[in-house]
Design a protein around this motif. Structure first.
Motif, PDB file in Angstrom:
ATOM      1  N   TRP A   1       0.825  -1.207   0.000  1.00 41.45           N
ATOM      2  CA  TRP A   1       0.000   0.000   0.000  1.00 41.45           C
ATOM      3  C   TRP A   1       0.861   1.260   0.000  1.00 41.45           C
ATOM      4  CZ3 TRP A   1      -5.209  -0.218   2.989  1.00 41.45           C
ATOM      5  CH2 TRP A   1      -5.923  -1.356   2.588  1.00 41.45           C
ATOM      6  N   MET A   2       1.955   1.253   0.745  1.00 40.71           N
ATOM      7  CA  MET A   2       2.832   2.422   0.788  1.00 40.71           C
ATOM      8  C   MET A   2       3.514   2.637  -0.566  1.00 40.71           C
ATOM      9  SD  MET A   2       2.657   3.934   3.756  1.00 40.71           S
ATOM     10  CE  MET A   2       0.910   3.608   3.706  1.00 40.71           C
ATOM     11  N   ARG A   3       3.898   1.543  -1.209  1.00 33.73           N
ATOM     12  CA  ARG A   3       4.500   1.666  -2.550  1.00 33.73           C
ATOM     13  C   ARG A   3       3.492   2.239  -3.545  1.00 33.73           C
ATOM     14  NH1 ARG A   3       9.468  -0.865  -2.666  1.00 33.73           N
ATOM     15  NH2 ARG A   3       9.792  -2.331  -0.962  1.00 33.73           N
ATOM     16  N   SER A   4       2.239   1.809  -3.448  1.00 32.65           N
ATOM     17  CA  SER A   4       1.237   2.340  -4.382  1.00 32.65           C
ATOM     18  C   SER A   4       0.885   3.785  -4.045  1.00 32.65           C
ATOM     19  CB  SER A   4      -0.018   1.463  -4.402  1.00 32.65           C
ATOM     20  OG  SER A   4      -0.719   1.568  -3.192  1.00 32.65           O
ATOM     21  N   GLN A   5       0.942   4.155  -2.785  1.00 30.03           N
ATOM     22  CA  GLN A   5       0.608   5.517  -2.373  1.00 30.03           C
ATOM     23  C   GLN A   5       1.746   6.508  -2.637  1.00 30.03           C
ATOM     24  OE1 GLN A   5      -2.280   6.672  -1.276  1.00 30.03           O
ATOM     25  NE2 GLN A   5      -1.674   8.689  -0.569  1.00 30.03           N
ATOM     26  N   PHE A   6       2.995   6.103  -2.353  1.00 34.69           N
ATOM     27  CA  PHE A   6       4.121   7.034  -2.395  1.00 34.69           C
ATOM     28  C   PHE A   6       5.124   6.749  -3.504  1.00 34.69           C
ATOM     29  CE2 PHE A   6       2.633   7.129   2.050  1.00 34.69           C
ATOM     30  CZ  PHE A   6       2.278   8.470   2.113  1.00 34.69           C
ATOM     31  N   GLY A   7       4.918   5.674  -4.270  1.00 33.75           N
ATOM     32  CA  GLY A   7       5.739   5.393  -5.440  1.00 33.75           C
ATOM     33  C   GLY A   7       7.232   5.325  -5.172  1.00 33.75           C
ATOM     34  N   GLU A   8       7.986   6.055  -5.969  1.00 42.77           N
ATOM     35  CA  GLU A   8       9.451   6.013  -5.900  1.00 42.77           C
ATOM     36  C   GLU A   8       9.983   6.506  -4.558  1.00 42.77           C
ATOM     37  OE1 GLU A   8      13.115   4.915  -6.660  1.00 42.77           O
ATOM     38  OE2 GLU A   8      11.398   4.387  -7.921  1.00 42.77           O
ATOM     39  N   ALA A   9       9.293   7.441  -3.933  1.00 36.86           N
ATOM     40  CA  ALA A   9       9.745   7.935  -2.622  1.00 36.86           C
ATOM     41  C   ALA A   9       9.788   6.786  -1.611  1.00 36.86           C
ATOM     42  CB  ALA A   9       8.829   9.048  -2.122  1.00 36.86           C
ATOM     43  N   TYR A  10       8.763   5.915  -1.640  1.00 37.44           N
ATOM     44  CA  TYR A  10       8.761   4.787  -0.713  1.00 37.44           C
ATOM     45  C   TYR A  10       9.786   3.737  -1.137  1.00 37.44           C
ATOM     46  CZ  TYR A  10       7.351   1.481   2.770  1.00 37.44           C
ATOM     47  OH  TYR A  10       7.376   0.634   3.846  1.00 37.44           O
ATOM     48  N   ALA A  11       9.931   3.514  -2.430  1.00 35.80           N
ATOM     49  CA  ALA A  11      10.915   2.540  -2.913  1.00 35.80           C
ATOM     50  C   ALA A  11      12.317   2.948  -2.475  1.00 35.80           C
ATOM     51  CB  ALA A  11      10.829   2.406  -4.425  1.00 35.80           C
ATOM     52  N   THR A  12      12.632   4.214  -2.563  1.00 32.43           N
ATOM     53  CA  THR A  12      13.937   4.715  -2.127  1.00 32.43           C
ATOM     54  C   THR A  12      14.097   4.523  -0.627  1.00 32.43           C
ATOM     55  OG1 THR A  12      13.969   6.324  -3.918  1.00 32.43           O
ATOM     56  CG2 THR A  12      15.421   6.759  -2.035  1.00 32.43           C
ATOM     57  N   TYR A  13      13.076   4.887   0.121  1.00 29.12           N
ATOM     58  CA  TYR A  13      13.096   4.709   1.573  1.00 29.12           C
ATOM     59  C   TYR A  13      13.309   3.240   1.937  1.00 29.12           C
ATOM     60  CZ  TYR A  13      11.051   4.517   6.315  1.00 29.12           C
ATOM     61  OH  TYR A  13      10.814   4.284   7.640  1.00 29.12           O
ATOM     62  N   ALA A  14      12.618   2.342   1.248  1.00 29.49           N
ATOM     63  CA  ALA A  14      12.728   0.903   1.520  1.00 29.49           C
ATOM     64  C   ALA A  14      14.131   0.378   1.220  1.00 29.49           C
ATOM     65  CB  ALA A  14      11.685   0.134   0.725  1.00 29.49           C
ATOM     66  N   ARG A  15      14.774   0.926   0.194  1.00 27.42           N
ATOM     67  CA  ARG A  15      16.140   0.493  -0.121  1.00 27.42           C
ATOM     68  C   ARG A  15      17.130   0.960   0.943  1.00 27.42           C
ATOM     69  NH1 ARG A  15      14.440   1.768  -5.329  1.00 27.42           N
ATOM     70  NH2 ARG A  15      15.399   3.836  -5.266  1.00 27.42           N
ATOM     71  N   GLN A  16      16.841   2.060   1.581  1.00 28.20           N
ATOM     72  CA  GLN A  16      17.775   2.653   2.545  1.00 28.20           C
ATOM     73  C   GLN A  16      17.525   2.215   3.988  1.00 28.20           C
ATOM     74  OE1 GLN A  16      16.983   6.790   1.842  1.00 28.20           O
ATOM     75  NE2 GLN A  16      18.309   6.874   0.028  1.00 28.20           N
ATOM     76  N   THR A  17      16.342   1.685   4.280  1.00 23.88           N
ATOM     77  CA  THR A  17      15.959   1.414   5.664  1.00 23.88           C
ATOM     78  C   THR A  17      15.415  -0.003   5.784  1.00 23.88           C
ATOM     79  OG1 THR A  17      15.297   3.735   5.789  1.00 23.88           O
ATOM     80  CG2 THR A  17      14.627   2.328   7.606  1.00 23.88           C
ATOM     81  N   ALA A  18      15.926  -0.763   6.758  1.00 23.10           N
ATOM     82  CA  ALA A  18      15.453  -2.135   6.985  1.00 23.10           C
ATOM     83  C   ALA A  18      14.002  -2.123   7.450  1.00 23.10           C
ATOM     84  CB  ALA A  18      16.335  -2.812   8.036  1.00 23.10           C
ATOM     85  N   ALA A  19      13.323  -3.223   7.215  1.00 22.30           N
ATOM     86  CA  ALA A  19      11.908  -3.319   7.610  1.00 22.30           C
ATOM     87  C   ALA A  19      11.759  -3.371   9.134  1.00 22.30           C
ATOM     88  CB  ALA A  19      11.269  -4.547   6.979  1.00 22.30           C
ATOM     89  N   LEU A  20      12.513  -4.248   9.790  1.00 19.43           N
ATOM     90  CA  LEU A  20      12.336  -4.452  11.230  1.00 19.43           C
ATOM     91  C   LEU A  20      13.624  -4.278  12.043  1.00 19.43           C
ATOM     92  CD1 LEU A  20       9.998  -7.585  11.218  1.00 19.43           C
ATOM     93  CD2 LEU A  20       9.367  -5.249  11.834  1.00 19.43           C
ATOM     94  N   VAL A  21      14.695  -4.907  11.581  1.00 17.38           N
ATOM     95  CA  VAL A  21      15.955  -4.906  12.328  1.00 17.38           C
ATOM     96  C   VAL A  21      17.030  -4.271  11.455  1.00 17.38           C
ATOM     97  CG1 VAL A  21      17.651  -6.328  13.537  1.00 17.38           C
ATOM     98  CG2 VAL A  21      15.243  -7.039  13.481  1.00 17.38           C
ATOM     99  N   PRO A  22      17.581  -3.143  11.894  1.00 14.27           N
ATOM    100  CA  PRO A  22      18.607  -2.476  11.077  1.00 14.27           C
ATOM    101  C   PRO A  22      19.732  -3.426  10.670  1.00 14.27           C
ATOM    102  CG  PRO A  22      18.009  -1.119  12.947  1.00 14.27           C
ATOM    103  CD  PRO A  22      17.303  -2.443  13.140  1.00 14.27           C
ATOM    104  N   TYR A  23      20.072  -3.371   9.407  1.00 11.28           N
ATOM    105  CA  TYR A  23      21.153  -4.163   8.789  1.00 11.28           C
ATOM    106  C   TYR A  23      20.873  -5.657   8.684  1.00 11.28           C
ATOM    107  CZ  TYR A  23      23.323   0.220  10.102  1.00 11.28           C
ATOM    108  OH  TYR A  23      23.577   1.535  10.294  1.00 11.28           O
ATOM    109  N   LEU A  24      19.716  -6.114   9.134  1.00 11.45           N
ATOM    110  CA  LEU A  24      19.411  -7.539   9.078  1.00 11.45           C
ATOM    111  C   LEU A  24      18.134  -7.868   8.322  1.00 11.45           C
ATOM    112  CD1 LEU A  24      20.277  -8.696  12.721  1.00 11.45           C
ATOM    113  CD2 LEU A  24      21.636  -8.965  10.658  1.00 11.45           C
ATOM    114  N   LEU A  25      17.038  -7.234   8.706  1.00 14.22           N
ATOM    115  CA  LEU A  25      15.730  -7.625   8.148  1.00 14.22           C
ATOM    116  C   LEU A  25      14.861  -6.413   7.910  1.00 14.22           C
ATOM    117  CD1 LEU A  25      13.725  -9.956   7.506  1.00 14.22           C
ATOM    118  CD2 LEU A  25      13.070  -9.855   9.904  1.00 14.22           C
TER     119      LEU A  25
END
Length: 190
Positions: free
Chosen positions: A166-190
């Motif tokens: 939903w965030m990818r569909s709402q925010f497009g490339e801004a969210y994709a960039t954020y997702a590439r730079q920031t882990a989902a749950l555990v920094p540097y792992l997951l």
């Protein structure tokens, strides 16, 4: 003093849930809401987890196998992990402000938050809640504690996957960039 150790975790979770309920009041209007089936499935998984944690009457003795000796060290280590995790979730909830929702939603005027705890993890509330359950598992020192941790992880991972879409569909490339730079749950792992 035994009552303190028996009621510590229930009291911490009740206080956390009361705070969560109070903070649910002032949020933005929902524009899009996840299907009821996924919400019901999550509630069902959480109910199973609660039953596993708060009863010792399930006729499966392996659930109660001690993974290490119980005592003050595992209790206080688990308590510290739980408190730290729940405080992290509270920080994330405060930082998210009126964009928050207990269900997967898109809000009117939804904003992409990438600062504070969201600079560390895309889903810091889930990180904090999972840490809370991990702390309980450490303190309980039994198989059932880690089964509960895995169940909660699965429930939150399913929710996280939907939120990501939903965030990818709402925010497009801004969210994709954020997702590439920031882990989902555990920094540097997951």
């Amino acid at each position: 003093m035994l009552w303190f150790y028996e009621w510590f975790f229930p009291a911490v979770w009740v206080i956390f849930l009361l705070y969560w309920q109070i903070k649910a009041a002032n949020t933005k209007t929902t524009k899009r809401l996840e299907p009821a089936a996924s919400r019901i499935l999550r509630v069902f998984i959480f109910l199973i987890a609660i039953i596993l944690l708060w009863t010792t009457r399930i006729p499966l003795p392996w659930l109660y196998l001690q993974l290490w000796p119980s005592g003050l060290l595992p209790f206080w280590l688990g308590a510290a992990v739980t408190i730290a995790g729940l405080l992290f979730a509270i920080w994330a909830r405060e930082h998210l402000g009126s964009n928050w929702s207990r269900s997967v939603t898109i809000k009117q005027g939804h904003e992409l938050i990438t600062t504070g705890p969201y600079a560390v993890a895309r889903h810091p509330i889930y990180t904090g809640i999972l840490s809370g359950f991990l702390g309980m598992a450490i303190a309980i020192s039994q198989v059932r504690g880690f089964i509960v941790f895995v169940l909660i992880f699965i429930a939150l991972w399913m929710k996280l996957r939907m939120e990501e879409q939903w965030m990818r569909s709402q925010f497009g490339e801004a969210y994709a960039t954020y997702a590439r730079q920031t882990a989902a749950l555990v920094p540097y792992l997951l």
